[in-house]
Design an enzyme around this catalytic site. Structure first.
Site, PDB file in Angstrom:
ATOM      1  N   LYS A  12      -5.067   1.489  -4.472  1.00  0.00           N
ATOM      2  CA  LYS A  12      -3.752   1.908  -4.950  1.00  0.00           C
ATOM      3  C   LYS A  12      -3.849   3.206  -5.764  1.00  0.00           C
ATOM      4  CE  LYS A  12      -1.356  -1.443  -3.143  1.00  0.00           C
ATOM      5  NZ  LYS A  12      -0.395  -1.196  -2.044  1.00  0.00           N
ATOM      6  N   TYR A  62      -9.072  -3.410  -4.398  1.00  0.00           N
ATOM      7  CA  TYR A  62      -7.606  -3.384  -4.446  1.00  0.00           C
ATOM      8  C   TYR A  62      -7.072  -2.300  -5.382  1.00  0.00           C
ATOM      9  CZ  TYR A  62      -2.755  -4.613  -4.931  1.00  0.00           C
ATOM     10  OH  TYR A  62      -1.381  -4.538  -4.959  1.00  0.00           O
TER      11      TYR A  62
END
Length: 241
Positions: free
Chosen positions: A169, A165
Site C-alpha cells: 500500500k 501488505y
C-alpha cells in the site's frame, strides 16, 4: 449511455460491493469487477434484488494482463467512455508477515494484486477514461501504508508491521502521487483509505461498518472538476504519507 459509469475491481463482496451499492444509489451505472463469474453473478443479482438495475458484471483478474485486456475489450462494446475507475481489488496475504523472514511467494502474491494490479488496470483502461469529461481514479489503500504513522509510537496500529501488505500500500500511494502528477490537467487521482472495516478481508475483526468504510471511496469517486487530486485520504481527512 448518459449515466456516469464506474468500474470497481474486486467488487463481488466487502467494501467493493458496498461501494457499488452506494454509487448505484447515487445514480451511477456500475461495472462490477470480479475475477470469478459465479461470485460476480451472485453480487450483481444481490444488488438487483435491492432495486439497483444499472449493474453489470465485468470479469477481470487484475493479476493477469490478458484478463484485464479482455475486460477492456468487453467494456468498449458496451460504453464509449469510463468516468471512474476504482482499484479496489486487494489481498492481505498469508500471515504472519515477519519482515526478517517473509517468504517470496507471499511478497509476490500481495504485490501482484495490490500494486501491479492497479497499475496494469490503469494502463489498459486509460483510453476509456480519457474520453470522459471528468475522469477519476480511486486507488483503495490503507493507513498501514503510511510511513509517518508507522513511526509514531502513539498510533493505534503502531505495533502491527507487515512485510507485504503494508509495503504494498505504501508503493500504491507512491504510484498514486506519480500518476496524479502526470494526469493533473484532466484527472482526479487519489488514494483513499476505508479504515479498519468489518469484512471477510480481516476475518470480520474491523470495528467500522462496511457502509462507513465505503463512504470516503464513494466521495472521492464522485469528485467534481474542482476536487483535489494526488491526496491520501481517510474518513477523518488527509492521512500523512
Amino acid at each position: 449511455m448518459n449515466k456516469q459509469t464506474v468500474l470497481i475491481t474486486g467488487a463481488n463482496k466487502g467494501i467493493g460491493l458496498e461501494t457499488a451499492r452506494q454509487l448505484a444509489k447515487a445514480g451511477y451505472h456500475i461495472f462490477l469487477g470480479s475475477r470469478d463469474k459465479d461470485n460476480g453473478d451472485r453480487a450483481v443479482e444481490q444488488l438487483k434484488t435491492e432495486g439497483f438495475n444499472d449493474v453489470e458484471l465485468l470479469l477481470i483478474d487484475v493479476t493477469s494482463e490478458s484478463s484485464v485486456q479482455q475486460a477492456h475489450d468487453d467494456l468498449i462494446k458496451r460504453v464509449d467512455k469510463l468516468d471512474v475507475l476504482i482499484n479496489n481489488a486487494g489481498i492481505p496475504g498469508a500471515f504472519p508477515q515477519t519482515p526478517s523472514n517473509a517468504d517470496d511467494e507471499t511478497l509476490h502474491n500481495v504485490f501482484e494484486v495490490n500494486f501491479f494490479g492497479p497499475i496494469r488496470t490503469v494502463r489498459i483502461f486509460i483510453d476509456l477514461l480519457k474520453k470522459a469529461e471528468n475522469p477519476r481514479i480511486v486507488n483503495v489503500t490503507s493507513d498501514l501504508g503510511s510511513l509517518t504513522l508507522h513511526n509514531d509510537p502513539n498510533w493505534e496500529h503502531y505495533h502491527f508491521k507487515s512485510a507485504a501488505y503494508g509495503p504494498s500500500k505504501t508503493a500504491l500511494n507512491a504510484y498514486t502521487v506519480a500518476l496524479a502528477a502526470e494526469l493533473k490537467d484532466s484527472f482526479k487521482v487519489n488514494a483513499v483509505n476505508p479504515g479498519y472495516t468489518n469484512t471477510e478481508f480481516n476475518h470480520n475483526q474491523g470495528p467500522k461498518p462496511v457502509e462507513d468504510g465505503a463512504a470516503p471511496i464513494v466521495a472521492y469517486a464522485m469528485l467534481d472538476k474542482d476536487g483535489p487530486t494526488g491526496k491520501y485520504i481517510s474518513d477523518y481527512g488527509e492521512t500523512p504519507w
